[in-house]
Design a protein around this motif. Sequence first.
Motif, short mmCIF file in Angstrom:
data_model
loop_
_atom_site.label_atom_id
_atom_site.label_comp_id
_atom_site.label_asym_id
_atom_site.label_seq_id
_atom_site.Cartn_x
_atom_site.Cartn_y
_atom_site.Cartn_z
N ALA A 61 0.86 -1.08 0.05
CA ALA A 61 -0.18 0.03 0.12
C ALA A 61 0.79 1.11 -0.02
O ALA A 61 0.30 2.35 -0.42
CB ALA A 61 -0.98 -0.14 1.22
N ASP A 62 2.22 1.24 0.47
CA ASP A 62 3.19 2.27 0.28
C ASP A 62 3.81 2.22 -0.94
O ASP A 62 4.71 3.21 -1.06
CB ASP A 62 4.01 2.21 1.40
CG ASP A 62 3.15 2.09 3.09
OD1 ASP A 62 2.09 3.19 3.05
OD2 ASP A 62 3.62 1.31 3.88
N TRP A 63 3.66 1.43 -2.05
CA TRP A 63 4.22 1.48 -3.18
C TRP A 63 5.87 1.14 -2.87
O TRP A 63 6.56 1.99 -3.48
CB TRP A 63 4.12 2.75 -3.96
CG TRP A 63 2.59 2.76 -4.61
CD1 TRP A 63 1.66 2.83 -4.09
CD2 TRP A 63 2.36 2.56 -5.87
NE1 TRP A 63 0.52 2.91 -4.85
CE2 TRP A 63 1.02 2.86 -6.23
CE3 TRP A 63 3.20 2.72 -7.09
CZ2 TRP A 63 0.66 2.80 -7.52
CZ3 TRP A 63 2.47 2.83 -8.34
CH2 TRP A 63 1.02 2.77 -8.66
N SER A 64 6.01 0.16 -1.91
CA SER A 64 7.49 -0.24 -1.58
C SER A 64 7.39 -1.36 -1.66
O SER A 64 7.15 -2.40 -2.56
CB SER A 64 7.40 0.25 0.15
OG SER A 64 8.92 0.49 0.71
N TYR A 65 8.92 -1.96 -1.16
CA TYR A 65 9.19 -3.21 -1.27
C TYR A 65 10.00 -3.64 -0.25
O TYR A 65 10.37 -3.03 0.84
CB TYR A 65 10.39 -3.04 -2.48
CG TYR A 65 11.74 -2.40 -2.39
CD1 TYR A 65 12.86 -3.07 -2.02
CD2 TYR A 65 11.63 -1.11 -2.23
CE1 TYR A 65 13.98 -2.46 -1.70
CE2 TYR A 65 12.88 -0.22 -1.95
CZ TYR A 65 14.07 -1.03 -1.55
OH TYR A 65 15.10 -0.38 -1.22
N ILE A 66 10.52 -5.24 -0.41
CA ILE A 66 11.07 -5.88 0.93
C ILE A 66 12.42 -6.01 0.09
O ILE A 66 12.30 -7.04 -0.58
CB ILE A 66 10.18 -6.88 1.61
CG1 ILE A 66 8.92 -6.54 2.10
CG2 ILE A 66 11.10 -7.66 2.55
CD1 ILE A 66 8.02 -7.66 2.71
N PRO A 67 13.71 -5.70 0.57
CA PRO A 67 14.74 -6.13 0.22
C PRO A 67 14.75 -7.51 0.11
O PRO A 67 14.54 -8.33 0.95
CB PRO A 67 15.80 -5.43 1.05
CG PRO A 67 15.29 -4.33 1.58
CD PRO A 67 13.68 -4.71 1.71
N GLY A 68 15.47 -8.28 -0.96
CA GLY A 68 15.54 -9.81 -1.19
C GLY A 68 14.46 -10.38 -1.44
O GLY A 68 14.38 -11.74 -1.68
N GLY A 69 13.24 -9.99 -1.41
CA GLY A 69 12.14 -10.50 -2.06
C GLY A 69 12.17 -10.53 -3.68
O GLY A 69 12.70 -9.58 -4.22
N VAL A 70 11.84 -11.56 -4.13
CA VAL A 70 11.84 -11.80 -5.59
C VAL A 70 10.45 -11.79 -6.31
O VAL A 70 9.48 -12.56 -5.61
CB VAL A 70 12.64 -13.23 -6.07
CG1 VAL A 70 12.59 -13.18 -7.49
CG2 VAL A 70 14.22 -13.03 -5.36
N ILE A 71 10.21 -11.06 -7.04
CA ILE A 71 8.70 -10.88 -7.57
C ILE A 71 8.71 -11.94 -8.71
O ILE A 71 9.50 -12.73 -9.10
CB ILE A 71 8.27 -9.47 -8.31
CG1 ILE A 71 9.36 -9.24 -9.59
CG2 ILE A 71 8.56 -8.31 -7.15
CD1 ILE A 71 9.07 -8.19 -10.36
#
Length: 846
Positions: free
Chosen positions: A775-785
């Motif tokens: 919802a914050d248009w953000s990401y989690i480092p190390g996550g692979v989409i």
Amino acid sequence: MDTTKERISGKEKGFRLNDESGYFQNMGVDVMAFGDFYPEGHQSGVTIIMHGSRVAANGDIRFEQTPGQWQPVPKLVSRELDEAANSITTLLGYPDPSRHLMGFNPMIYPDFEFTCKVTVKGDGPSVIITVDLDRPIPNKFAGKICFNLELFPGALFGKPWIMDDKNGIFPEQPNGPVLKMPSNILHAGNFRKPDAKADIERLTGGDSGYSPIVADDIIAEPYAVGKRFIVRPDDPHSRLVIESKGAELKLYDGRMNHNNGWFVVSSEVPVGTTEKAIQWVITPNVVESWMYSPVVQVSQVGYHPSQRKTAVIELDRRDAERSKPVLVKISENGEEEVFSAEAREWGRFLRYNYLRFDFTGIEAEGLYKVRYGKSQSSIFRIAGDVYDRGVWQPVLEYFLPVQMCHMRVSEKYRVWHGLCHDDDARMAPVDYNHFDGYRQGPSTLTRYKPGDAVPGLNAGGWHDAGDFDLRVESQSGEFYILTLAYEAFNVDYDVTAIDQERKITEIHQPDGKNDILQQIEHGVLSVTGGYRALGRLYRGIISSRLRQYVHLGDSASMTDGIKGNEDDRWVFTEDNPVRELSTAAHLAAASRALKGFNDVLSDEALGIAHELYRITDGSGDARAARLHAAAELFLATGEKEYRDHLLTEAGFVIGNIDKVGWIIARAEKAIGDAGFTETVRSALPALKEKYEQQSAGTPYGIPYRPFIWGAGWMIQRIGFEYYYLYKAFPDIFDPELIFNALNFVLGCHPGSNAVSFASGIGAKSATVGYGLNRADWSYIPGGVISGTALIHPDFPELLTFPYLWQQTEYVIGGGSSCFMFLVLAVQQIIRKRKPTGVMKSDRDEE
């Protein structure tokens, strides 16, 4: 000089149906009609692609102006292409009770059934959409049944629109006022199922004022109403005119009642009308001089000096001109061209043509980029330590800690989430079909009754993407891949403090313990805790209410933490031999890693694996899973029972070498039977040839058959399994596919958005992901989409948008852990190679 106009004949101008592609084309603009059918993913109906970007989708009849993920959708009855008439005609049945939208109960649907015909016809610079119904809609559905076209919001924020004599700007956030619409769809009195009202209350938890499916739904008041609507009048590449010949056009903001909604242009179907109930004329502006700009695709991380280095260049299929690619080195003195060569023509893949530029011979360390004409790649490194820091480590350093359930997760000043789901879990109701696909049969299969509080489920596990649920195959699959990485590469990394007793995780606070073993422990705690409590594996643990399921924000606020009340998650069980035996394999492997780290848990995991193997029917579809369990149990124990089973299954292995070959490759040396090994080896050349043939079918050198969902996870999985074939039989399998799979994920993949799928890894990466902070248009480092998806039949797409799970979702069970495994595998292969062992290049193959 741009020669596009010269290549377009007068006959080709205007929208013409191409029978080969199955959609309308007018130079750089395409209009598709029901080539895709994934409406809940904004990928269905009439779709418009303008100058390389999808601008609109889901053009079809729906039961409301701004439908969400679980609202009724049609059934595709037929789709006919008529090249002579320049039209596509699609027959749709409404609604489709047989379609399980993410497991939503198919018996809950409106009590008005009808069939409609949607005809899309090319007419010079426009396409005409005509909707005919087989019966008029009843008065009670007036104002609800609509023809909608959804506009992709990510490209429209801050951009203008015009509706007749009114104009406006597409806002960053949905703005009121709102309309409280009497819902003729989602009202119990209009459901065909007798107990539908009870089902709604169970889905919403009785929280009808706040649930996404409610008795009185909220939608945004239209921004404008009129007959002629223009999207992006300021931009010739995106200008789109929609005119209605009958019902008014209304511009809605679908994000008002669904955070993942799009802007929607909608016309209500008039009561009493059947023929030409809706007729729109859509005129996308066509820039005749436009051509898709070449995209130079490289690994966003870079390359080791000794590895193969190839840039893939993606071109407009109409582009006959060729430039000579140049490798540019960047130093303190600026840019220097250090290498240039003719690119090798690869050919057509999907809608584009491809070239390959090989610069394997460049081994000097430094910063580089590849230039092709006016296009260029991101800057990347060639360095001996290119994979040594900040590549695989963020998976352990950020992603897995952030995903940890039943913990408070902090990173210095930041709290990623508080202690969550400490009240897990209550037994799910029987004879129940959950909206996310879980199904509980007529029995709980345990001593617990529906609604009973089940102890011991509030420890361990990781949230699966943004859903926050714990699926047993995701949990065990994750700690299995971590275990194999630990065993294969001797991973020893400590930057995180994990305190299971106090349920606290602190990122970037070493605690003297190996992070990968702590994560394996965390996953095993969930699966063994469930088995201990239930006497069997859980199927999954998930929110009981839809309102909780769509939660955006801190997972600690999903429940009150007090066990035994209505907001607790539900635990589901099942009889599933494949899953049970696969989990046995995973537990057996994890028991090896945990030996000496947590001996009690190691013994428990191995004991459960033994028990599952012995009580589970391993015939039929479960035969491969039983083989897998036997292999891991043999590696864990060396017991004759498991070795004997593997030896007796030689025929099955040969017949299913593509599925189980990698499993046997892991155990082949330990089995130590020369005859068995030779039998297995006899099937491997054909498997190698199959990999080569499939890899040759793409410019990326990997087996890649795109579907609706992004294929990144699948390609990582192929590389993961292939590693064991290479390790056991290096005389048959070379390591090239492993490198290619990693490069694909790191940016060498189709489409204009050539970022690394691994968030925060590489020069340009996916920094808007479908995770807990989406919802914050953000990401989690190390996550692979999930990665580049396919808009059927041939448009690769990776949007910067947090709510498209088929493109940007993170998952547990192989998404990030497989990526980490691939990086470590490449590191290992490089380090064991002789110093002069440069990998072969494209020119070597020629």
